[in-house]
Enzyme design. Structure first.
Site, PDB file in Angstrom:
ATOM      1  N   MET A 157     -41.057  13.463  17.634  1.00 39.64           N
ATOM      2  CA  MET A 157     -42.117  14.268  16.293  1.00 39.64           C
ATOM      3  C   MET A 157     -43.207  14.524  17.426  1.00 39.64           C
ATOM      4  SD  MET A 157     -40.952  10.885  13.408  1.00 39.64           S
ATOM      5  CE  MET A 157     -39.520  11.558  12.810  1.00 39.64           C
TER       6      MET A 157
ATOM      7  N   GLY B 216     -29.809   6.216  10.825  1.00 41.72           N
ATOM      8  CA  GLY B 216     -30.272   5.697  11.574  1.00 41.72           C
ATOM      9  C   GLY B 216     -30.221   4.456  10.652  1.00 41.72           C
ATOM     10  N   SER B 217     -31.261   4.163  10.112  1.00 40.46           N
ATOM     11  CA  SER B 217     -31.384   2.978   9.148  1.00 40.46           C
ATOM     12  C   SER B 217     -29.624   2.427   8.711  1.00 40.46           C
ATOM     13  CB  SER B 217     -32.335   2.944   7.935  1.00 40.46           C
ATOM     14  OG  SER B 217     -33.122   3.189   8.745  1.00 40.46           O
TER      15      SER B 217
ATOM     16  N   ASP C 222     -34.711  12.149  17.889  1.00 44.83           N
ATOM     17  CA  ASP C 222     -35.633  12.798  16.846  1.00 44.83           C
ATOM     18  C   ASP C 222     -37.174  12.645  17.505  1.00 44.83           C
ATOM     19  OD1 ASP C 222     -34.520  13.127  14.279  1.00 44.83           O
ATOM     20  OD2 ASP C 222     -34.122  10.827  14.000  1.00 44.83           O
TER      21      ASP C 222
ATOM     22  N   MET D 188     -32.475  18.980   6.020  1.00 38.94           N
ATOM     23  CA  MET D 188     -33.106  17.399   5.735  1.00 38.94           C
ATOM     24  C   MET D 188     -32.661  16.790   4.534  1.00 38.94           C
ATOM     25  SD  MET D 188     -34.665  16.518   8.527  1.00 38.94           S
ATOM     26  CE  MET D 188     -34.819  15.096   8.390  1.00 38.94           C
TER      27      MET D 188
ATOM     28  N   HIS E   8     -28.432  11.209  18.020  1.00 44.45           N
ATOM     29  CA  HIS E   8     -29.057  12.214  16.895  1.00 44.45           C
ATOM     30  C   HIS E   8     -30.622  11.681  17.577  1.00 44.45           C
ATOM     31  CE1 HIS E   8     -30.962  14.592  14.088  1.00 44.45           C
ATOM     32  NE2 HIS E   8     -31.579  14.321  13.931  1.00 44.45           N
TER      33      HIS E   8
ATOM     34  N   HIS F 242     -33.087  16.835  17.954  1.00 50.18           N
ATOM     35  CA  HIS F 242     -34.063  17.246  16.111  1.00 50.18           C
ATOM     36  C   HIS F 242     -35.241  17.130  16.917  1.00 50.18           C
ATOM     37  CE1 HIS F 242     -34.944  16.615  12.161  1.00 50.18           C
ATOM     38  NE2 HIS F 242     -35.254  17.519  12.794  1.00 50.18           N
TER      39      HIS F 242
ATOM     40  N   SER G 196     -29.237   7.210  14.486  1.00 43.97           N
ATOM     41  CA  SER G 196     -30.111   7.928  14.895  1.00 43.97           C
ATOM     42  C   SER G 196     -31.044   7.505  15.835  1.00 43.97           C
ATOM     43  CB  SER G 196     -31.489   8.711  13.900  1.00 43.97           C
ATOM     44  OG  SER G 196     -32.630   8.852  13.948  1.00 43.97           O
TER      45      SER G 196
ATOM     46  N   MET H 206     -38.915  17.998  15.399  1.00 44.82           N
ATOM     47  CA  MET H 206     -39.955  18.240  14.632  1.00 44.82           C
ATOM     48  C   MET H 206     -42.014  18.203  15.125  1.00 44.82           C
ATOM     49  SD  MET H 206     -38.170  14.784  12.162  1.00 44.82           S
ATOM     50  CE  MET H 206     -37.347  14.789  13.828  1.00 44.82           C
TER      51      MET H 206
ATOM     52  N   ASP I  69     -29.386  14.647   7.165  1.00 43.46           N
ATOM     53  CA  ASP I  69     -30.195  14.096   8.055  1.00 43.46           C
ATOM     54  C   ASP I  69     -31.122  13.256   7.120  1.00 43.46           C
ATOM     55  OD1 ASP I  69     -31.848  12.615  10.181  1.00 43.46           O
ATOM     56  OD2 ASP I  69     -32.458  14.380  11.050  1.00 43.46           O
TER      57      ASP I  69
HETATM   58  C1  DX5 Z   1     -36.145  12.159   9.845  1.00 48.37           C
HETATM   59  C2  DX5 Z   1     -35.768  11.602  11.442  1.00 48.37           C
HETATM   60  C3  DX5 Z   1     -33.943  11.568  10.507  1.00 48.37           C
HETATM   61  C4  DX5 Z   1     -34.028   9.910  11.049  1.00 48.37           C
HETATM   62  C5  DX5 Z   1     -32.946   9.823   9.758  1.00 48.37           C
HETATM   63  O1  DX5 Z   1     -37.899  12.411  10.145  1.00 48.37           O
HETATM   64  O2  DX5 Z   1     -35.231  13.229  10.772  1.00 48.37           O
HETATM   65  O3  DX5 Z   1     -33.193  12.075  11.949  1.00 48.37           O
HETATM   66  O4  DX5 Z   1     -34.277   9.240  11.550  1.00 48.37           O
HETATM   67  O5  DX5 Z   1     -33.327   7.755   9.492  1.00 48.37           O
HETATM   68  P1  DX5 Z   1     -32.709   7.063   8.384  1.00 48.37           P
HETATM   69  O6  DX5 Z   1     -31.091   7.324   8.966  1.00 48.37           O
HETATM   70  O7  DX5 Z   1     -32.941   5.649   8.808  1.00 48.37           O
HETATM   71  O8  DX5 Z   1     -33.115   7.588   6.958  1.00 48.37           O
HETATM   72 ZN    ZN Z   2     -33.665  13.331  12.907  1.00 49.63          ZN
END
Ligand code: DX5
Ligand code: ZN
Length: 217
Positions: free
Chosen positions: A38, A198-199, A36, A138, A34, A67, A9, A69, A176
């Protein structure tokens, strides 16, 4: 052995150097990217939108796993198609007419995904499962990267997997939020096909190796 899909991500990447981050992903064993989106309404955070995705698409051949949101995601289906989304995922909690939204996504030639928040029961996905190419479970509350994995996710994955098998479908299960090498194996065992990270990928010294290690699990 099934082929595990790894989808880093970019929410956790270094945005000042997004070009080289995308290049790193291009050269890595990542399967999808991926992305995100938002809106500050559906989730309490604003990330980025169409122009950034357009830029990423120009610099990669990897499928873009977008994705959303955002509220009323059906308003933007064509826009995301136009900037290169390959998989477009909307939240069940944000879609008043989910069935027709999924059909509209597929009509645009994209794979249709449904994301589901930690508090939402997977049984609610059953009526639209046939229209769903991917379910994004999620494993954190959406809105931010770097949160802790919610343990109750395993049971949801197992339940959903048996619903999919029973229906004779090949809907993919994506996880995710808070994914690491610690929970990946168990998630795969429960039925996960796609892991978003992500992280865990971007905050390591060697993201390419972290992706390769996840891919080997
Ligand atoms: C959260 C996102 C995830 C996020 C995951 O709302 O949908 O895709 O980037 O990040 P990590 O892997 O750091 O939890
Ligand atoms: Zn996501």
């Amino acid at each position: 052995m099934k082929n595990l899909i790894i989808a880093p991500s970019v929410l956790a990447c270094d945005f000042l150097n997004i070009g080289s981050e995308v290049q790193m992903l291009n050269e890595s064993s990542a399967d999808w990217i991926h992305i995100d989106v938002m809106d500050g309404v559906f989730v309490p955070n604003i990330s980025f939108g169409i122009p950034i995705i357009k830029y990423i698409n120009k610099h990669t051949l990897k499928p873009l796993d977008v994705h959303l949101m955002i509220v009323q995601p059906e308003r933007y289906i064509k826009d995301f198609k136009n900037v290169g989304a390959n998989i477009l995922t909307v939240h069940i909690e944000a879609s008043t007419h989910l069935h027709s939204t999924l059909q509209a996504i597929k009509q645009e030639g994209m794979k249709a995904g449904v994301a589901i928040n930690p508090h939402t029961a997977v049984e609610l996905l059953e009526p639209t499962l046939e229209e769903t190419d991917l379910v994004c479970i999620m494993s954190v509350n959406p809105g931010f990267g770097g949160q802790a994995f919610i343990e109750g996710t395993y049971r949801k994955v197992e339940k959903l997997k048996s619903m999919i098998v029973k229906a004779g479908l090949d809907t993919k299960i994506e996880i995710d939020g808070g994914v690491t090498s610690k929970n990946a194996r168990k998630l795969i065992h429960c039925g996960a096909d796609v892991l978003v990270a992500g992280s865990f990928v971007f905050k390591t010294d060697d993201p390419t190796k972290t992706i390769a290690d996840l891919k080997k699990i």
